[in-house]
Design a protein around this motif. Structure first.
Motif, PDB file in Angstrom:
ATOM      1  N   UNK A   8       1.938   9.460   4.269  1.00 61.26           N
ATOM      2  CA  UNK A   8       3.029   8.658   3.713  1.00 61.26           C
ATOM      3  C   UNK A   8       4.087   8.346   4.765  1.00 61.26           C
ATOM      4  N   UNK A   9       4.424   9.316   5.603  1.00 58.19           N
ATOM      5  CA  UNK A   9       5.432   9.083   6.629  1.00 58.19           C
ATOM      6  C   UNK A   9       4.919   8.119   7.695  1.00 58.19           C
ATOM      7  N   UNK A  17       0.829  -1.207   0.000  1.00 54.22           N
ATOM      8  CA  UNK A  17       0.000   0.000   0.000  1.00 54.22           C
ATOM      9  C   UNK A  17       0.860   1.252   0.000  1.00 54.22           C
ATOM     10  N   UNK A  18       1.933   1.235   0.758  1.00 52.46           N
ATOM     11  CA  UNK A  18       2.836   2.388   0.807  1.00 52.46           C
ATOM     12  C   UNK A  18       3.454   2.667  -0.552  1.00 52.46           C
ATOM     13  N   UNK A  19       3.945   1.642  -1.193  1.00 51.63           N
ATOM     14  CA  UNK A  19       4.586   1.855  -2.493  1.00 51.63           C
ATOM     15  C   UNK A  19       3.596   2.397  -3.520  1.00 51.63           C
ATOM     16  N   UNK A  20       2.392   1.865  -3.517  1.00 54.19           N
ATOM     17  CA  UNK A  20       1.385   2.374  -4.438  1.00 54.19           C
ATOM     18  C   UNK A  20       1.023   3.821  -4.147  1.00 54.19           C
ATOM     19  N   UNK A  21       0.917   4.167  -2.849  1.00 53.84           N
ATOM     20  CA  UNK A  21       0.551   5.528  -2.463  1.00 53.84           C
ATOM     21  C   UNK A  21       1.642   6.523  -2.822  1.00 53.84           C
ATOM     22  N   UNK A  22       2.896   6.145  -2.637  1.00 51.05           N
ATOM     23  CA  UNK A  22       4.008   7.034  -2.984  1.00 51.05           C
ATOM     24  C   UNK A  22       4.012   7.308  -4.487  1.00 51.05           C
ATOM     25  N   UNK A  23       3.852   6.260  -5.283  1.00 44.60           N
ATOM     26  CA  UNK A  23       3.853   6.435  -6.736  1.00 44.60           C
ATOM     27  C   UNK A  23       2.720   7.360  -7.170  1.00 44.60           C
ATOM     28  N   UNK A  79       2.125  18.290  -0.199  1.00 40.85           N
ATOM     29  CA  UNK A  79       1.194  18.776   0.814  1.00 40.85           C
ATOM     30  C   UNK A  79       1.462  18.118   2.168  1.00 40.85           C
ATOM     31  N   UNK A  80       1.463  18.896   3.258  1.00 38.91           N
ATOM     32  CA  UNK A  80       1.784  18.337   4.581  1.00 38.91           C
ATOM     33  C   UNK A  80       0.920  17.151   4.982  1.00 38.91           C
ATOM     34  N   UNK A 113      -4.852   4.222   4.826  1.00 35.84           N
ATOM     35  CA  UNK A 113      -4.177   5.471   4.475  1.00 35.84           C
ATOM     36  C   UNK A 113      -3.838   5.496   2.987  1.00 35.84           C
ATOM     37  N   UNK A 114      -3.484   4.331   2.443  1.00 34.05           N
ATOM     38  CA  UNK A 114      -3.209   4.269   1.009  1.00 34.05           C
ATOM     39  C   UNK A 114      -4.407   4.671   0.181  1.00 34.05           C
ATOM     40  N   UNK A 115      -5.579   4.191   0.553  1.00 32.71           N
ATOM     41  CA  UNK A 115      -6.812   4.593  -0.137  1.00 32.71           C
ATOM     42  C   UNK A 115      -7.015   6.098  -0.006  1.00 32.71           C
ATOM     43  N   UNK A 116      -6.749   6.635   1.179  1.00 34.02           N
ATOM     44  CA  UNK A 116      -6.954   8.064   1.404  1.00 34.02           C
ATOM     45  C   UNK A 116      -6.019   8.911   0.557  1.00 34.02           C
TER      46      UNK A 116
END
Length: 596
Positions: free
Chosen positions: A349-350, A309-315, A342-343, A410-413
């Protein structure tokens, strides 16, 4: 479109650098496995995950499994992928060489499991359940059973399951009704029905070996009357070839929220031939050998899905253009800035990154302890490692799966509306992650196990295996010129954990409901302190590498930045957890049942 590349650099950091001083390394059994060799294994595993398993993840979710005349068919591509998996020797990675295994450390195997779960968690369940079955058979099977079944299971030609749950009993196994009747030849006739059996029937292997909990005719009531039996789908002949069907049938498959390419089956056993594993009426002991292994692996499922999910969200955050940076335009050449500026997107992501790196670091620590418990020649190391694994198993299972689900959400968000749409693949991670908080014992049960069994065991001995290294680290590094603030923050959180432990011990002795009310918060508290400890250790290594001008300074700078975020934004939550624990059960239990 789903994305995943194994985070090999961070995996190597956990494997080779982070835990060198934990006292669990230097095992003679693994001397032949050099760092270069282990790195090559991880690289090849990463290719398998991204090139073979990831491409059939979304399609497998859409197609799902189907049942045809009692035979379960897995989605298109799964059988071919499993054949490649088996032929590549991946089923045997950490298995005992006596039965055809490669004997690699569990510390490597857990990283491999993370990759497989990140790429295709449904697929991971087929070999994953087999691994658990081999551990139970190794521990409790006769030599004849081991020699007959383990080579085929280790090779992956046969697979395994764990058959516990029945319609009337899940967590409370004392209610199970499946029975086993002794026969004159030493075998047993097993009759009953089981539900929610992962990989209970499928078309990937020649045979399926079920480990079944059942009652003997003279069994006492409750959990003290449960025995475990090995029941194959097909009875093997004396030469190892497959013989007749053994009266095991699949009545149905479940239609689920997620992990749709994993066959979750209702199985019927009709006087099926089985063999006792371990002693009569001691099946819970044998079952927990398998289940504790599976609980750590289920925790790894949460980590793997969180990483995907993190990798997809970062991309997506790098590509999606929306609005302008609050600090002024970052990309004036474009109609809008990427949302990664954006913060609040950075916050998400963090958080995802910190959860994943923290869980991976804890998993590496626990895996090294598993290796030491099984293979160390030093009795004191074996005891200390066993204590640590016993304490941390419910933490790994519950914390990792809670955080994996939070990370997928969070990835969906981050994706916004696109995250809610199937074609982007992010919503599948949420659905797949949700089951990990339930099976192998719900996370509430893990919390009860922690506060009800582990805290008081051997007069608190299990806790010492965790508290002592954390305390020693804080004492040694509290005045570090660059990291003193982090270590002092860890010390405050650790102090809250110690006070919470004393509070639960004091109140729980008088009122068990007090311990039950504190359990979930306490598990998260000990998990965050463990995460703080490994992040502080990682930051110490990073500072040393950066001061020495290490050529991989960007990696260590990122590690230090992630640790700083954890200490600033996540670890302070330990204070709130302590206050909730201190508040006790009163408001939780006060509302009259009729008022709900």
């Amino acid at each position: 479109m789903q994305l995943y590349q194994a985070p090999l650099r961070d995996m190597r950091f956990v494997l080779h650098e982070l835990h060198r001083d934990d006292g669990f390394g230097g095992l003679a059994r693994f001397e032949q496995f050099t760092p270069d060799l282990l790195d090559a294994v991880l690289e090849e595993a990463g290719r398998l995950a991204s090139e073979v398993l990831l491409p059939i993840n979304a399609s497998g979710d859409i197609e799902g499994c189907r049942i045809e005349n009692g035979v379960v068919r897995t989605p298109a591509g799964f059988r071919e992928a499993y054949d490649r998996f088996r032929e590549g020797g991946w089923c045997a990675l950490a298995a005992d060489p006596r039965y055809g295994g490669q004997g690699l450390p569990e510390a490597v195997n857990k990283l491999f499991e993370e990759m497989i779960c990140a790429a295709n968690v449904s697929f991971s369940l087929y070999p994953g359940l087999t691994r658990g079955a081999t551990i139970a058979i190794e521990g409790y099977g006769t030599e004849d059973l081991k020699n007959a079944y383990l080579p085929k299971l280790v090779e992956g030609r046969w697979s395994g399951t764990m058959c516990l749950t029945e319609a009337q009993c899940g967590t409370d196994l004392g209610l199970l009704r499946t029975r086993a009747v002794p026969r004159q030849d030493g075998s047993y006739g097993v009759t009953g029905s089981k539900i929610f059996i992962s990989a209970g029937e499928h078309d990937l292997t020649e045979n399926i070996v079920h480990l079944v909990l059942a009652r003997l005719p003279d069994a006492p009531a409750g959990v003290k009357g449960i025995s475990m039996f090995l029941v194959p789908k097909y009875l093997p002949n004396a030469d190892g070839s497959l013989g007749p069907s053994n009266g095991v049938s699949c009545a149905n498959i479940e239609h689920k929220m997620g992990i749709k390419a994993s066959a979750t089956c209702q199985l019927d056993f009709d006087d099926s031939t089985g063999w006792l594993l371990g002693r009569p009426h001691k099946g819970m002991e044998a079952m927990f050998t398998m289940m504790n292994s599976e609980r750590v692996s289920v925790g790894i499922q949460g980590l793997g899905l969180g990483e995907a999910a993190y990798q997809g969200a970062v991309a997506y955050a790098r590509d999606r253009l929306q609005g302008r940076s609050l600090a002024g335009s970052r990309r004036p050449d474009l109609p809008a800035d990427p949302i990664i500026v954006h913060p609040d997107v950075r916050r998400m992501l963090m958080t995802m990154r910190a959860y994943n790196e923290g869980c991976r670091a804890i998993a590496g620590w626990v895996a090294r302890a598993i290796d030491a418990e099984r293979h160390s020649a030093d009795a004191e190391t074996v005891r200390r490692a066993g204590d640590f694994v016993a304490l941390m198993t419910p933490v790994v299972k519950a914390l990792f799966t809670d955080l994996g689900f939070e990370t997928a959400n969070l990835g969906v968000q981050v994706y916004g509306g696109h995250g809610y749409i199937r074609e982007h693949g992010m919503e599948q991670h949420v659905r797949d992650a949700r089951i990990a908080m339930i099976y192998e014992g719900t996370n509430g049960i893990q919390a009860l196990d922690l506060v009800g069994r582990k805290l008081g065991a051997h007069y608190g001995r299990y806790l010492r295996a965790f508290f002592h290294p954390v305390s020693n680290f804080i004492e040694a590094n509290g005045q570090h010129p660059k990291l003193g603030g982090m270590v002092q923050a860890l010390g405050q959180a650790f102090g809250a954990l110690q006070l919470a432990t004393a509070t639960i011990a004091r109140k729980g002795m008088k009122d068990p409901e007090e311990a039950g009310a504190a359990g979930t918060d306490y598990l998260r508290l000990i998990g965050l302190v463990a995460m703080g400890h490994v992040f502080a250790k990682a930051a110490l290594i990073a500072v040393e590498k950066l001061e020495g001008g290490d050529p991989e300074s960007p990696f260590y700078k990122a590690k230090l930045d992630t640790a700083a975020f954890f200490f600033d934004r996540i670890l302070p939550g330990t204070m709130a957890l302590f206050m909730a624990i201190k508040a006790g059960k009163e408001s939780m239990m006060a509302l009259d049942e009729a008022a709900f």
